[in-house]
Scaffold this motif. Structure first.
Motif, PDB file in Angstrom:
ATOM      1  N   LEU A  50       2.300   6.460   0.077  1.00  0.00           N
ATOM      2  CA  LEU A  50       1.245   5.625   0.852  1.00  0.00           C
ATOM      3  C   LEU A  50       0.141   6.162   0.856  1.00  0.00           C
ATOM      4  CD1 LEU A  50       4.098   6.237   3.885  1.00  0.00           C
ATOM      5  CD2 LEU A  50       3.426   4.067   2.769  1.00  0.00           C
ATOM      6  N   PRO A  52      -3.652   6.396   1.966  1.00  0.00           N
ATOM      7  CA  PRO A  52      -5.093   4.810   1.870  1.00  0.00           C
ATOM      8  C   PRO A  52      -5.871   5.418   0.917  1.00  0.00           C
ATOM      9  CG  PRO A  52      -4.980   6.540   3.232  1.00  0.00           C
ATOM     10  CD  PRO A  52      -4.004   7.135   2.443  1.00  0.00           C
ATOM     11  N   THR A  53      -5.883   6.439   0.584  1.00  0.00           N
ATOM     12  CA  THR A  53      -7.072   6.199  -0.840  1.00  0.00           C
ATOM     13  C   THR A  53      -6.654   7.006  -2.260  1.00  0.00           C
ATOM     14  OG1 THR A  53      -7.018   8.428  -0.342  1.00  0.00           O
ATOM     15  CG2 THR A  53      -9.032   6.506   0.474  1.00  0.00           C
TER      16      THR A  53
ATOM     17  N   TYR B   4      -8.505   6.317   8.274  1.00  0.00           N
ATOM     18  CA  TYR B   4      -8.098   5.313   7.221  1.00  0.00           C
ATOM     19  C   TYR B   4      -7.577   4.044   7.869  1.00  0.00           C
ATOM     20  CZ  TYR B   4      -9.081   9.139   4.147  1.00  0.00           C
ATOM     21  OH  TYR B   4      -9.440   9.960   3.331  1.00  0.00           O
ATOM     22  N   HIS B  22     -11.719   3.017   6.206  1.00  0.00           N
ATOM     23  CA  HIS B  22     -12.581   3.953   5.339  1.00  0.00           C
ATOM     24  C   HIS B  22     -11.314   3.564   4.256  1.00  0.00           C
ATOM     25  CE1 HIS B  22     -15.412   6.066   7.733  1.00  0.00           C
ATOM     26  NE2 HIS B  22     -16.073   4.836   7.029  1.00  0.00           N
ATOM     27  N   ARG B  23     -10.977   3.078   4.237  1.00  0.00           N
ATOM     28  CA  ARG B  23      -9.493   3.097   3.168  1.00  0.00           C
ATOM     29  C   ARG B  23     -10.435   2.019   1.143  1.00  0.00           C
ATOM     30  NH1 ARG B  23      -3.498   1.036   4.406  1.00  0.00           N
ATOM     31  NH2 ARG B  23      -2.970   1.999   2.405  1.00  0.00           N
ATOM     32  N   THR B  24      -9.920   3.127   0.678  1.00  0.00           N
ATOM     33  CA  THR B  24     -10.602   2.295  -0.844  1.00  0.00           C
ATOM     34  C   THR B  24      -9.072   1.944  -1.604  1.00  0.00           C
ATOM     35  OG1 THR B  24      -9.857   4.815  -1.882  1.00  0.00           O
ATOM     36  CG2 THR B  24     -12.208   4.243  -1.202  1.00  0.00           C
ATOM     37  N   LYS B  25      -8.262   2.671  -0.679  1.00  0.00           N
ATOM     38  CA  LYS B  25      -6.941   1.253  -1.778  1.00  0.00           C
ATOM     39  C   LYS B  25      -6.342   0.545  -0.405  1.00  0.00           C
ATOM     40  CE  LYS B  25      -2.910   2.292  -3.611  1.00  0.00           C
ATOM     41  NZ  LYS B  25      -2.662   4.571  -3.969  1.00  0.00           N
ATOM     42  N   LEU B 114       0.710  -1.696  -2.660  1.00  0.00           N
ATOM     43  CA  LEU B 114       1.638  -2.658  -2.402  1.00  0.00           C
ATOM     44  C   LEU B 114       0.922  -3.229  -1.043  1.00  0.00           C
ATOM     45  CD1 LEU B 114       3.982   0.571  -0.851  1.00  0.00           C
ATOM     46  CD2 LEU B 114       4.538  -1.200  -2.533  1.00  0.00           C
ATOM     47  N   GLU B 119       4.397  -1.948   2.537  1.00  0.00           N
ATOM     48  CA  GLU B 119       3.740  -0.841   3.751  1.00  0.00           C
ATOM     49  C   GLU B 119       4.514  -0.200   4.660  1.00  0.00           C
ATOM     50  OE1 GLU B 119      -0.333   0.339   2.507  1.00  0.00           O
ATOM     51  OE2 GLU B 119      -0.802  -0.135   4.831  1.00  0.00           O
TER      52      GLU B 119
END
Lengths: 136, 227
Positions: A50, A52-53, B4, B22-25, B114, B119
């Motif tokens: 999960l 986020p980075t 995030y 600020h999510r990079t993914k 995902l 997610e």
């Protein structure tokens, strides 16, 4: 400042060692502990996905309102879980020492079958010396 | 230190709102038919298939009868993304850049993980399991508060009405309960509960709307943990 319990979970999610120390959490049956350990194993795998980075480890500390669970994942996939009070700051060092005791008293024991429940007096005494005597 | 993203789940396990910073993914667009309700996050909702545009139940974006998104500045119910009603200070509310999803399959957006619907289900599953585990272990009606991994920390806040706010932040952040509480008592109460155009508890659509998004955005960007 209290340590409530210690779990060792093998790489398949089975509970191979469980011991209670200070009072504070309810005593469950061994079957219930097995179920919780399996759940934790699954949650641990999901939490690393999960992120986020970038890539992430699994959960390291899980906090509730009155206690927390500190999780140490060894490179071989064995998880050491320590249930402590929120104020306990030494949880990760204790876990590191538990891992040492596990390596010495369990993995070097020729009568221990890997991935099976730990029945080793040497490990019990090392843990008792480290954390204190348990009630179970 | 940063924040995030924010998820809001209702008591029927549905994700009703999502906002990220600020999510990079970033997650990919949700799959069509993945169970994600409309009106959760404009950037991540499944793209309407060209022929069936507007056939999805209750999508006021594309409905020909949509009279809500007028520019009268009275009240706009649902986030349209292209409209900014007069009267809303949108200067501070920069909406997240829309995910560039080429082709209906939602193109692999910059190494994203995902699809969003999956997610959201995973997040809900994790908090539900952890809640149960904490309850079993403590023997009381104690709730799970947060967990931390090497790269992020997840915080949970539960309201009495069964809404669950989940926030992902930097692993070193302090407890964000007060932040989620103020999101609930501020923007959420004002623009969802007191907004007659938002169907609460409907199980068919989320609660996203322009005012809510702008207001949450302003609140979160003003925090000291947000950089």
């Amino acid at each position: 400042m209290a340590i409530f319990g210690l779990w060792v979970i093998n790489k398949a999610g089975g509970l191979v060692y469980q011991r209670n120390f200070a009072d504070g959490l309810v005593q469950l049956t061994s079957n219930e502990y097995l179920v919780l350990a399996g759940t934790l194993h699954g949650i641990h795998a999901i939490t690393s996905r999960l992120s986020p980075t970038g890539t992430s480890s699994g959960a390291q500390v899980i906090e509730a309102e009155t206690f927390k669970m500190t999780i140490l994942l060894s490179p071989t996939g064995t998880k050491f879980v320590l249930l402590t009070s929120l104020a306990e700051t030494s949880a990760s060092t204790v876990l590191q020492k538990v891992y040492e005791a596990y390596a010495d008293a369990v993995m070097k024991n020729p009568f221990h079958t890997p991935e099976m429940p730990i029945r080793s007096e040497g490990f019990d005494t090392r843990i008792a010396a480290l954390i204190g005597t348990g009630h179970t | 230190m940063t924040i995030y993203c924010l998820y809001v789940f209702d008591r029927h396990c549905n994700c009703v709102y999502y906002h990220d910073w600020h999510r990079t993914k970033r997650p990919k667009r949700a799959n069509d038919g993945g169970g994600l309700l409309p009106g959760v996050s404009h950037a991540l909702s499944p793209l309407p298939s060209s022929s069936a545009a507007g056939s999805a139940p209750g999508t006021p974006f594309s409905s020909p009868r949509n009279t809500l998104a007028s520019n009268s500045g009275v009240l706009v119910a649902f986030n349209d993304g292209s409209q900014s009603p007069s009267g809303v200070p949108t200067s501070s509310a920069t909406p997240p850049p829309p995910v560039q999803a080429q082709g209906g399959a939602g193109g692999a957006a910059s190494g994203a993980g995902l699809p969003f619907d999956e997610e959201a289900k995973l997040v809900y599953g994790v908090i539900l399991s952890l809640r149960n585990m904490v309850k079993r272990l403590s023997g009381r009606d104690e709730s799970f508060v947060s967990y931390r991994t090497s790269t992020y920390k997840l915080h949970l806040f539960e309201t009495v009405s069964g809404y669950r706010l989940v926030m992902l932040s930097d692993p070193n952040a302090e407890s964000l309960r007060f932040v989620m509480r103020s999101i609930y008592t501020g923007p959420f109460l004002e623009y969802v509960v007191r907004n007659p155009l938002v169907p609460m508890d409907s199980r068919v659509r989320g609660v996203d709307n322009e005012y809510l998004r702008a207001s949450i955005d302003r609140l979160v960007r003003g925090l000291s943990v947000f950089q």
